[in-house]
Design a protein around this motif. Structure first.
Motif, PDB file in Angstrom:
ATOM      1  N   ALA A  49       0.819  -1.214   0.000  1.00  0.00           N
ATOM      2  CA  ALA A  49       0.000   0.000   0.000  1.00  0.00           C
ATOM      3  C   ALA A  49       0.853   1.265   0.000  1.00  0.00           C
ATOM      4  CB  ALA A  49      -0.943   0.001   1.198  1.00  0.00           C
ATOM      5  N   ARG A  50       2.118   1.137   0.420  1.00  0.00           N
ATOM      6  CA  ARG A  50       3.007   2.298   0.404  1.00  0.00           C
ATOM      7  C   ARG A  50       3.437   2.660  -1.017  1.00  0.00           C
ATOM      8  NH1 ARG A  50       7.745   0.692   4.253  1.00  0.00           N
ATOM      9  NH2 ARG A  50       8.575   2.629   3.371  1.00  0.00           N
ATOM     10  N   TYR A  51       3.312   1.701  -1.945  1.00  0.00           N
ATOM     11  CA  TYR A  51       3.811   1.913  -3.303  1.00  0.00           C
ATOM     12  C   TYR A  51       2.734   1.745  -4.381  1.00  0.00           C
ATOM     13  CZ  TYR A  51       8.073   1.111  -0.646  1.00  0.00           C
ATOM     14  OH  TYR A  51       9.058   1.174   0.297  1.00  0.00           O
ATOM     15  N   VAL A  52       1.688   0.974  -4.069  1.00  0.00           N
ATOM     16  CA  VAL A  52       0.633   0.717  -5.046  1.00  0.00           C
ATOM     17  C   VAL A  52      -0.680   1.288  -4.504  1.00  0.00           C
ATOM     18  CG1 VAL A  52      -0.627  -1.056  -6.319  1.00  0.00           C
ATOM     19  CG2 VAL A  52       1.783  -1.402  -5.764  1.00  0.00           C
ATOM     20  N   PRO A  53      -1.280   2.256  -5.197  1.00  0.00           N
ATOM     21  CA  PRO A  53      -2.520   2.846  -4.678  1.00  0.00           C
ATOM     22  C   PRO A  53      -3.650   1.823  -4.634  1.00  0.00           C
ATOM     23  CG  PRO A  53      -2.085   3.583  -6.928  1.00  0.00           C
ATOM     24  CD  PRO A  53      -0.866   2.832  -6.475  1.00  0.00           C
TER      25      PRO A  53
END
Length: 202
Positions: A48-52
């Motif tokens: 979730a930090r990199y993929v919305p």
């Protein structure tokens, strides 16, 4: 013959002891664990930090909507946990598993039962196999063994070339939850022949 592995004969405790003696600041650092060394944390939280997040429908193979997923990237084929799909009226009481993804509709496809036919595959399409020896062990098709996931027992198979960069692996027994994007690694006895990226399962 041209590689040196200075830690090859040492266990981890001995390496840490030597690191302490040498004054290395990471001598007592915690071991790297978890998938891809991200540590012991929920994989979805890490992604979730990199993929919305991109919510979409969770559906049966017949197209019946059962709920909502948080984003296709957060799920893998064969996954059971974290779907949020409980008992469904008119359905038998059996766990749900991810059987596929439909990116065009942002839909997550699920089925009931650990060994549902949609989770089983006898053939795997692989692209751009890298042969460690520079070439395959013989003229295709040839028999060997394959592993499709970490620590899986080696599986008997036949490998055939379909094109310049396309290969097909046919298994003696159906394989569960084959996942595009993961690797298929080939072996002959104790020798690792090479491997490639899974494109599709059939």
């Amino acid at each position: 013959a041209h590689s040196l592995f200075p830690l090859g004969a040492l266990n981890k405790d001995e390496v840490r002891r030597l690191a302490r003696q040498a004054g290395f600041p990471n001598a007592a650092k915690k071991d790297s664990t978890g998938i891809c060394f991200i540590g012991e944390r929920r994989f979805r939280d890490f992604l979730a930090r990199y993929v919305p997040r991109a919510p979409g429908p969770i559906e049966t193979i017949e197209g019946v909507r059962l709920g909502e997923h948080q984003g296709l990237a957060y799920y893998t084929i064969g996954q059971r946990q974290g779907l949020g799909v409980g008992g469904v009226a008119g359905r038998r009481e059996s766990p749900w598993f991810v059987a596929g993804k439909d990116p065009s509709r942002n839909a997550l496809i699920v089925v009931q039962g650990h060994d549902h036919p949609r989770l089983m595959s006898r053939t795997v399409g692989v692209k751009a196999i890298h042969w460690i020896a520079g070439q395959p062990p013989g003229e295709p098709p040839f028999g060997c063994r394959a592993r499709l996931r970490h620590r899986q027992h080696l599986q008997d198979c036949v490998v055939e070339q379909l094109g310049a960069e396309r290969w097909e692996i046919r298994f003696r027994r159906p394989q569960r939850a084959v996942t595009p994007g993961q690797s298929a690694v080939l072996y002959l006895g104790d020798e690792c022949l090479g491997g490639g990226v899974i494109e599709q399962a059939g």
